[in-house]
Structure formats: C-alpha cells, structure tokens
Design a protein around this motif. Structure first.
Motif, PDB file in Angstrom:
ATOM      1  N   LEU A  92    -116.080   0.602 -70.746  1.00  0.00           N
ATOM      2  CA  LEU A  92    -116.809   1.474 -69.825  1.00  0.00           C
ATOM      3  C   LEU A  92    -116.566   1.055 -68.385  1.00  0.00           C
ATOM      4  O   LEU A  92    -116.277   1.897 -67.510  1.00  0.00           O
ATOM      5  CB  LEU A  92    -118.303   1.417 -70.153  1.00  0.00           C
ATOM      6  N   PHE A  93    -116.640  -0.242 -68.109  1.00  0.00           N
ATOM      7  CA  PHE A  93    -116.442  -0.723 -66.738  1.00  0.00           C
ATOM      8  C   PHE A  93    -115.006  -0.447 -66.264  1.00  0.00           C
ATOM      9  O   PHE A  93    -114.789  -0.129 -65.094  1.00  0.00           O
ATOM     10  CB  PHE A  93    -116.755  -2.212 -66.653  1.00  0.00           C
ATOM     11  N   ALA A  94    -114.054  -0.582 -67.174  1.00  0.00           N
ATOM     12  CA  ALA A  94    -112.664  -0.289 -66.810  1.00  0.00           C
ATOM     13  C   ALA A  94    -112.496   1.177 -66.432  1.00  0.00           C
ATOM     14  O   ALA A  94    -111.756   1.514 -65.483  1.00  0.00           O
ATOM     15  CB  ALA A  94    -111.731  -0.657 -67.969  1.00  0.00           C
ATOM     16  N   GLN A  95    -113.176   2.076 -67.152  1.00  0.00           N
ATOM     17  CA  GLN A  95    -113.109   3.497 -66.815  1.00  0.00           C
ATOM     18  C   GLN A  95    -113.786   3.773 -65.477  1.00  0.00           C
ATOM     19  O   GLN A  95    -113.332   4.605 -64.687  1.00  0.00           O
ATOM     20  CB  GLN A  95    -113.740   4.319 -67.939  1.00  0.00           C
ATOM     21  N   MET A  96    -114.872   3.074 -65.196  1.00  0.00           N
ATOM     22  CA  MET A  96    -115.520   3.187 -63.885  1.00  0.00           C
ATOM     23  C   MET A  96    -114.569   2.793 -62.769  1.00  0.00           C
ATOM     24  O   MET A  96    -114.446   3.482 -61.754  1.00  0.00           O
ATOM     25  CB  MET A  96    -116.744   2.273 -63.815  1.00  0.00           C
TER      26      MET A  96
ATOM     27  N   LEU B 248    -131.922   6.844 -58.497  1.00  0.00           N
ATOM     28  CA  LEU B 248    -130.473   6.981 -58.279  1.00  0.00           C
ATOM     29  C   LEU B 248    -130.170   7.563 -56.900  1.00  0.00           C
ATOM     30  O   LEU B 248    -129.310   7.036 -56.172  1.00  0.00           O
ATOM     31  CB  LEU B 248    -129.863   7.857 -59.373  1.00  0.00           C
ATOM     32  N   HIS B 249    -130.842   8.650 -56.532  1.00  0.00           N
ATOM     33  CA  HIS B 249    -130.510   9.345 -55.281  1.00  0.00           C
ATOM     34  C   HIS B 249    -131.131   8.673 -54.063  1.00  0.00           C
ATOM     35  O   HIS B 249    -130.405   8.212 -53.167  1.00  0.00           O
ATOM     36  CB  HIS B 249    -130.952  10.802 -55.391  1.00  0.00           C
ATOM     37  N   ARG B 250    -132.455   8.581 -54.027  1.00  0.00           N
ATOM     38  CA  ARG B 250    -133.118   8.091 -52.814  1.00  0.00           C
ATOM     39  C   ARG B 250    -132.950   6.583 -52.616  1.00  0.00           C
ATOM     40  O   ARG B 250    -132.643   6.117 -51.519  1.00  0.00           O
ATOM     41  CB  ARG B 250    -134.605   8.429 -52.861  1.00  0.00           C
ATOM     42  N   GLU B 251    -133.194   5.824 -53.684  1.00  0.00           N
ATOM     43  CA  GLU B 251    -133.189   4.365 -53.531  1.00  0.00           C
ATOM     44  C   GLU B 251    -131.785   3.781 -53.470  1.00  0.00           C
ATOM     45  O   GLU B 251    -131.509   2.903 -52.632  1.00  0.00           O
ATOM     46  CB  GLU B 251    -133.960   3.726 -54.693  1.00  0.00           C
ATOM     47  N   LEU B 252    -130.882   4.259 -54.320  1.00  0.00           N
ATOM     48  CA  LEU B 252    -129.567   3.620 -54.459  1.00  0.00           C
ATOM     49  C   LEU B 252    -128.420   4.427 -53.875  1.00  0.00           C
ATOM     50  O   LEU B 252    -127.322   3.892 -53.715  1.00  0.00           O
ATOM     51  CB  LEU B 252    -129.297   3.326 -55.945  1.00  0.00           C
ATOM     52  N   GLY B 253    -128.633   5.687 -53.579  1.00  0.00           N
ATOM     53  CA  GLY B 253    -127.568   6.501 -53.000  1.00  0.00           C
ATOM     54  C   GLY B 253    -126.387   6.715 -53.931  1.00  0.00           C
ATOM     55  O   GLY B 253    -125.238   6.828 -53.478  1.00  0.00           O
ATOM     56  N   VAL B 254    -126.668   6.791 -55.231  1.00  0.00           N
ATOM     57  CA  VAL B 254    -125.593   6.992 -56.207  1.00  0.00           C
ATOM     58  C   VAL B 254    -124.958   8.357 -56.006  1.00  0.00           C
ATOM     59  O   VAL B 254    -125.650   9.372 -55.879  1.00  0.00           O
ATOM     60  CB  VAL B 254    -126.138   6.861 -57.646  1.00  0.00           C
ATOM     61  N   THR B 255    -123.631   8.392 -55.948  1.00  0.00           N
ATOM     62  CA  THR B 255    -122.901   9.653 -55.820  1.00  0.00           C
ATOM     63  C   THR B 255    -122.211  10.056 -57.123  1.00  0.00           C
ATOM     64  O   THR B 255    -121.956  11.236 -57.349  1.00  0.00           O
ATOM     65  CB  THR B 255    -121.830   9.548 -54.722  1.00  0.00           C
ATOM     66  N   ASP B 256    -121.920   9.052 -57.971  1.00  0.00           N
ATOM     67  CA  ASP B 256    -121.208   9.314 -59.221  1.00  0.00           C
ATOM     68  C   ASP B 256    -121.819   8.419 -60.293  1.00  0.00           C
ATOM     69  O   ASP B 256    -121.923   7.204 -60.105  1.00  0.00           O
ATOM     70  CB  ASP B 256    -119.716   9.016 -59.075  1.00  0.00           C
ATOM     71  N   LEU B 257    -122.191   9.016 -61.418  1.00  0.00           N
ATOM     72  CA  LEU B 257    -122.819   8.275 -62.508  1.00  0.00           C
ATOM     73  C   LEU B 257    -121.928   8.396 -63.739  1.00  0.00           C
ATOM     74  O   LEU B 257    -121.662   9.502 -64.224  1.00  0.00           O
ATOM     75  CB  LEU B 257    -124.203   8.840 -62.805  1.00  0.00           C
ATOM     76  N   ILE B 258    -121.463   7.234 -64.236  1.00  0.00           N
ATOM     77  CA  ILE B 258    -120.622   7.197 -65.429  1.00  0.00           C
ATOM     78  C   ILE B 258    -121.488   6.708 -66.586  1.00  0.00           C
ATOM     79  O   ILE B 258    -121.898   5.541 -66.610  1.00  0.00           O
ATOM     80  CB  ILE B 258    -119.412   6.253 -65.251  1.00  0.00           C
ATOM     81  N   LEU B 259    -121.764   7.580 -67.533  1.00  0.00           N
ATOM     82  CA  LEU B 259    -122.601   7.222 -68.662  1.00  0.00           C
ATOM     83  C   LEU B 259    -121.759   6.677 -69.806  1.00  0.00           C
ATOM     84  O   LEU B 259    -120.640   7.141 -70.041  1.00  0.00           O
ATOM     85  CB  LEU B 259    -123.377   8.451 -69.165  1.00  0.00           C
ATOM     86  N   GLY B 260    -122.307   5.718 -70.533  1.00  0.00           N
ATOM     87  CA  GLY B 260    -121.683   5.293 -71.771  1.00  0.00           C
ATOM     88  C   GLY B 260    -121.723   6.422 -72.783  1.00  0.00           C
ATOM     89  O   GLY B 260    -122.519   7.359 -72.663  1.00  0.00           O
ATOM     90  N   TYR B 261    -120.897   6.322 -73.811  1.00  0.00           N
ATOM     91  CA  TYR B 261    -120.755   7.435 -74.757  1.00  0.00           C
ATOM     92  C   TYR B 261    -122.071   7.799 -75.438  1.00  0.00           C
ATOM     93  O   TYR B 261    -122.303   8.963 -75.796  1.00  0.00           O
ATOM     94  CB  TYR B 261    -119.696   7.094 -75.817  1.00  0.00           C
ATOM     95  N   ASP B 262    -122.979   6.807 -75.622  1.00  0.00           N
ATOM     96  CA  ASP B 262    -124.244   7.059 -76.317  1.00  0.00           C
ATOM     97  C   ASP B 262    -125.452   6.828 -75.411  1.00  0.00           C
ATOM     98  O   ASP B 262    -126.568   6.679 -75.880  1.00  0.00           O
ATOM     99  CB  ASP B 262    -124.363   6.184 -77.561  1.00  0.00           C
ATOM    100  N   ASN B 263    -125.207   6.814 -74.097  1.00  0.00           N
ATOM    101  CA  ASN B 263    -126.272   6.467 -73.159  1.00  0.00           C
ATOM    102  C   ASN B 263    -127.209   7.645 -72.917  1.00  0.00           C
ATOM    103  O   ASN B 263    -126.760   8.763 -72.695  1.00  0.00           O
ATOM    104  CB  ASN B 263    -125.675   5.990 -71.832  1.00  0.00           C
TER     105      ASN B 263
END
Length: 306
Positions: A22-26, A99-114
């Motif tokens: 997963l981290f490699a795909q990120m 995700l949005h306000r606190e961390l400013g995440v722009t892209d979220l990569i979910l695990g296959y079963d997350n």
C-alpha cells in the motif's frame, strides 16, 4: 498548485508486506506531484482495544514500535487518540473535520479492505462522493496476493498462534519480535546452569507463539535504538516441571553472555520453534533437556548464519 497531502488511514498492526505494498502505491502516486507529503493516519490505542469485539484483542506490535516502522517506510505519522467518541463519528464528519480541516488531505489512498466512519459500512464510491466537495481525491490500492493468500494482520496472527515463525518472517519481511524489559525472576534457570533474562512485555496484549523452546535473538535498547542481536534460547510457557499453574513466562538464555541487564529494554526476535513445552519428571531431567536445547539452538544458528 497547492501542496499535495497524500494520506492513508489504518491501524497498520505489523507493518507487513501488505501494508508495505500500500505504501509503495502511495509513493508511486505521489511521485507525480512535486513536494507531496506522505502521511499515515493511525491510532493509539488500537481501535480493537476500544471496540472490544470478539474477545480480548491481540497485537502483533506495540503501537510505539509500529510507529517507528512507519517512519522507516518514509511516512509522516498523524496519531489519533482512538476513543468511543471518535468511533462514533460519521465518515462525512471525519473527512470534513479531520482529513480536510485539520490535516489538509488532498488525496486519500485506502487499503483494499479499509473502511472508516461509524458502522464502517461505506464503500469506495461513497467515500469518493464525500471527498469531492472537500477537494479530496479518494483512491483504493490493490491488495497484495501471493499463492492465493491476501496478506493481512489476521493471517499473521493465525500463523503466530500456530508457531509458523518462518512464514511469519516472510510476510512481515522481518522476524516477529517481542518487546519488553528485563525483570527479576525466580532465578531457577541460574540454579540449573542456564541463567535467563525474564522479559515483561511492554504491551501485555502482544500476541505470542505456542509454549515451547525457540531459537531467538535478544537486542538491548540503547540511545540509538536496539543494538547487536545476541544469539539466544527462548522459552515461553508456564514451567510445568516446577509445579505448573504459574503465569506465562518469557525467559531468554543468551548464549555466551553474562552481563547484568536487569531493567533494560529488549527486543526478542522469535526465529523458530525447536521444541514444544514439556513436563519433566525431575529437575535433573529438565537440566539434561536444557543441555539438548542449547545444542539445538547452537545448531540452528550454525545452519542459519545471520
């Protein structure tokens, strides 16, 4: 272009090959964006400890060791204190507030079963629809499947319980380790000619393999982390020869070593089971068995040089 924050979320217990895929795909995804930040959003305590579903939870790693391994993967860490209140937060509220306000995440990569959010019933399309108005692109990583097995923490725990340590080593990409500190014991090993370091786990809920004798290594924690891996004979069990009924003990006899290490933090790599736990007729028979176990441990390291 605003800075990209490429994140994933999960417990990541074990930081095993599935997580590493997963981290490699990120990283591959983030490589298209200059100066993208890679972020692992994880929890302490583990969610299972709070939710308590299906009995007493077991951990492959203490959270502190998990976090260190995540850093070694080249990820930033945002640690969330997992509480019933956080567990009750909806996916929409979590994405907006955390995700949005606190961390400013722009892209979220979910695990296959997350899944996340109260009830964890949503699927990828639902998360994508929630993310769009927030400017969060949601993607899903491919699972790591080998020999028709999907690598997961659940799979690894089952293998540890069965004592399949070589397979565990393969899926973790490193030996399974117990973490703790050396405490005072009953000094029975010393009386038998085999002084041991009694290890009290730093995480009482850490999973452990079946009772028995193992080839192992022990490393002492220093200022720069864990040091030299010392070859050792490990015993996990309840010492049935001296009466049984005792609490489980973790005892490590370090080969060719005599220093005082009481109070030191240690890491014990569990490499291979050599013998199951056995009740002997006398302490003399136990002493003879320990001599055989030592010979078997030395043979293991001769055949598996590090």
């Amino acid at each position: 272009m605003d800075k990209k924050v490429v994140a994933t979320i999960g417990s990541f217990d074990g930081v095993h090959l599935g997580h590493q895929a997963l981290f490699a795909q990120m990283k591959a995804y983030a490589s298209s964006f200059p100066e993208a930040e890679l972020l692992a959003i994880t929890f302490d305590p583990y969610p299972a400890d709070v939710l308590q579903r299906g009995g007493e939870p077991e951990h492959i790693l203490p959270t502190t060791e998990r976090d260190q391994l995540l850093r070694e993967q080249g990820l930033g860490i945002h640690l969330l204190h997992f509480t019933p209140e956080l567990a009750g937060k909806s996916a929409q509220a979590f994405m907006e507030e955390v995700l949005h306000r606190e961390l400013g995440v722009t892209d979220l990569i979910l695990g296959y079963d997350n899944r996340f959010g109260h009830g964890a019933q949503l699927g990828l399309t639902d998360y994508q629809e929630l993310g769009t108005p927030l400017g969060i692109t949601v993607l899903q990583a491919e699972p790591l499947i080998r020999e028709r097995e999907t690598f997961s923490s659940t799979l690894i725990k089952g293998l540890i319980r069965s004592g399949s340590m070589q397979r565990v080593t393969e899926i973790l990409s490193r030996p399974f380790c117990l973490f703790g500190s050396v405490v005072e014991g009953l000094h029975l090993g010393r009386k038998l000619g085999y002084p041991t370091a009694n290890v009290a786990l730093s995480d009482p809920r850490q999973i452990y393999p079946p009772h028995g004798v193992y080839a192992a290594t022990l490393s002492l924690r220093g200022e720069a982390g864990f040091g030299e891996r010392l070859e050792a004979m490990l015993y996990i069990g309840q010492r049935p020869t001296i009466g049984g009924g005792l609490e489980r003990t973790i005892e490590v006899h370090i080969l060719d070593f005599s220093a005082d290490i009481y109070g030191r933090e240690v890491r014990v790599e569990v490499l291979a089971q050599l013998h199951p736990e056995h009740k002997f007729a006398s302490t003399d028979a136990l002493r003879e068995a320990l001599q055989r176990y030592e010979a078997d441990t030395r043979s293991y390291f001769a055949e598996h040089p590090r």
